[in-house]
Design a protein around this motif. Structure first.
Motif, PDB file in Angstrom:
ATOM      1  N   UNK A 108      44.310  16.577 -46.226  1.00 25.41           N
ATOM      2  CA  UNK A 108      45.581  17.257 -46.522  1.00 25.41           C
ATOM      3  C   UNK A 108      46.792  16.329 -46.410  1.00 25.41           C
ATOM      4  N   UNK A 109      46.834  15.307 -47.263  1.00 25.71           N
ATOM      5  CA  UNK A 109      47.900  14.311 -47.196  1.00 25.71           C
ATOM      6  C   UNK A 109      49.187  14.751 -47.890  1.00 25.71           C
ATOM      7  N   UNK A 110      49.130  15.765 -48.728  1.00 27.17           N
ATOM      8  CA  UNK A 110      50.332  16.242 -49.398  1.00 27.17           C
ATOM      9  C   UNK A 110      51.301  16.860 -48.407  1.00 27.17           C
ATOM     10  N   UNK A 111      52.578  16.618 -48.589  1.00 27.16           N
ATOM     11  CA  UNK A 111      53.605  17.226 -47.742  1.00 27.16           C
ATOM     12  C   UNK A 111      54.348  18.283 -48.555  1.00 27.16           C
ATOM     13  N   UNK A 112      54.789  17.920 -49.736  1.00 27.31           N
ATOM     14  CA  UNK A 112      55.543  18.842 -50.589  1.00 27.31           C
ATOM     15  C   UNK A 112      54.595  19.834 -51.253  1.00 27.31           C
ATOM     16  N   UNK A 125      43.805  18.259 -53.894  1.00 30.13           N
ATOM     17  CA  UNK A 125      42.785  18.916 -54.706  1.00 30.13           C
ATOM     18  C   UNK A 125      42.157  17.912 -55.676  1.00 30.13           C
ATOM     19  N   UNK A 126      42.990  17.097 -56.303  1.00 32.92           N
ATOM     20  CA  UNK A 126      42.498  16.117 -57.261  1.00 32.92           C
ATOM     21  C   UNK A 126      41.558  15.101 -56.610  1.00 32.92           C
ATOM     22  N   UNK A 127      41.936  14.595 -55.438  1.00 27.06           N
ATOM     23  CA  UNK A 127      41.133  13.581 -54.758  1.00 27.06           C
ATOM     24  C   UNK A 127      40.149  14.165 -53.744  1.00 27.06           C
TER      25      UNK A 127
END
Length: 155
Positions: free
Chosen positions: A123-127, A133-135
């Motif tokens: 869960x590296x996304x912040x925004x 999901x892609x990776x």
């Protein structure tokens, strides 16, 4: 409009790669300029139940540098450049907001809360969590006790 959307998606990709590759992979190396992220930000957030009101100079200067690097794209696509800048500004605002308001984050931007409180290797996304999901690094966690209790009393 296409340029803006592409710039925003590109901003999401940059965020993901910087967060995963620089802050987490290279940040593990002792003495790395990126080590503040794991040794400071993550430790503090975990210790304080997600709260972290500090502001990273490396992050701030990095965002300004990324915006400056992308300004020449104004001559190619205004929409793309605006998309990248909007994403950078959104990141800068939202990351601080999330760590000052843990309950909001846990409810509406759970992926970032889970990154700090469950598994910092996911869960590296912040925004937005799109690149996770892609990776295939998006991991959702279920609170089994809450599910079990709701199963018992809602049926």
């Amino acid at each position: 409009m296409f340029g803006f959307v592409f710039g925003f998606l590109y901003g999401s990709l940059l965020e993901y790669l910087i967060h995963d590759r620089l802050f987490h992979r290279m940040g593990r190396k002792k003495g790395s300029i990126w080590s503040y992220h794991l040794r400071g930000h993550h430790v503090l957030a975990r210790k304080n139940k997600f709260l972290d009101q500090t502001k990273s100079k490396v992050e701030t200067y990095g965002l300004l540098l990324l915006i400056a690097i992308h300004l020449p794209f104004l001559f190619i696509s205004v929409g793309f450049t605006i998309g990248v800048v909007v994403y950078a500004v959104a990141f800068n605002f939202l990351h601080g907001f999330q760590h000052r308001h843990p309950e909001f984050t846990k409810k509406y931007m759970k992926w970032h809360w889970e990154h700090h409180m469950k598994d910092s290797n996911k869960n590296f996304g912040v925004v937005v969590p799109w690149m996770d999901y892609l990776f295939r690094t998006r991991r959702k966690y279920r609170d089994w006790l809450k599910l079990f209790i709701s199963f018992l009393f809602d049926n």
